[in-house]
Design an enzyme around this catalytic site. Structure first.
Site, short mmCIF file in Angstrom:
data_model
loop_
_atom_site.label_atom_id
_atom_site.label_comp_id
_atom_site.label_asym_id
_atom_site.label_seq_id
_atom_site.Cartn_x
_atom_site.Cartn_y
_atom_site.Cartn_z
N GLY A 103 0.92 -1.47 -0.23
CA GLY A 103 0.39 0.08 0.39
C GLY A 103 0.75 1.27 0.17
CB THR B 83 8.72 6.02 0.55
OG1 THR B 83 9.32 6.41 1.24
CG2 THR B 83 9.13 4.40 0.18
CG MET C 241 5.32 2.33 8.75
SD MET C 241 3.46 3.00 9.74
CE MET C 241 2.47 2.00 9.63
CB CYS D 267 4.31 9.21 1.65
SG CYS D 267 5.51 8.31 2.46
#
Length: 238
Positions: free
Chosen positions: A95, A99, A167, A197
């Protein structure tokens, strides 16, 4: 056959050191399949043992990765630009957006069977964030979450919000892969070539930037692993 354990929440630590992204991703997929196989054996009554979970730490050479929902426009320059800079580009099945991974950054890939922990992806993401927040607190850094923006931030609601940990995860059949990247001594100039992101007008930072000194990556790794163990309440598989 999958590695099995008599104990639920048994986690095998894999320290991969410096490793290219492509073989790291391929190995994650293999481990994911081994956990999946172990779940099926237990579900079908072929064993009473649980599949062993994995926690991987790694440092990648320069690479930009794009998640399933990434906007290609967040790679600001043509692909050749990044190649000339010495970075690779990969579209992944995690997901999140785009990055950077590179030297001085601690990357952690948990391959967890969440049926052994809790079947709640949102809780899982918050636990990942919490492990990083607690690690940073040991260095006197007050970090927090930013509403609607997964990851770990410093001063997220203040005048200088800056992201220190990105993340991006994938979960199927309640088994996770991919994970988090914590900027320790990362050269932050790499982030100037993307919209990290997909978030505009917010900076990226590192422990080195915040503390004005380099921090041993292994030292940070040990602290982060300890907080993982405390939060997820597992035992190390020997």
């Amino acid at each position: 056959m999958s590695l099995l354990s008599n104990h639920p929440r048994s986690v095998k630590l894999l320290r991969w050191g410096i490793r290219d992204y492509a073989p790291s991703w391929a190995l994650q997929e293999e481990l994911f399949k081994s956990v999946e196989e172990g779940k099926l054996l237990r579900r079908n009554g072929q064993t009473v043992q649980y599949p062993v979970n994995y926690l991987i730490t790694v440092e990648h050479p320069p690479v930009y990765t794009l998640g399933k929902s990434a906007n290609a426009a967040n790679l600001i320059y043509p692909e050749q630009f990044y190649i000339e800079k010495g970075a690779q580009i990969f579209k992944t099945n995690r997901g999140g957006d785009v990055t950077f991974h590179g030297p001085g950054q601690l990357v952690v890939y948990p391959i967890f069977d969440l049926d052994q922990f809790f079947t709640d992806i949102h809780k899982y993401l918050r636990f990942l964030e919490e492990a990083v927040i607690r690690t940073l607190a040991e260095y006197g850094i007050i970090a927090d979450r930013s509403p609607g923006e997964t990851g770990v931030w410093i001063d997220p609601k203040g005048l200088q919000p800056r992201k220190i940990c990105a993340m991006g995860v994938r979960a199927a059949r309640w088994i996770t892969m991919h994970g988090l990247s914590l900027n320790v001594n990362t050269d932050l100039r790499w982030f100037d070539y993307i919209i990290p992101c997909g978030i505009r007008n917010k900076a990226v930072t590192s422990l080195k930037e915040e503390l004005n000194r380099e921090v041993p990556l292994q030292e940070v790794e040990e602290k982060l692993l300890r907080h993982f163990k405390e939060l997820f309440e597992f035992q190390w598989h020997r």
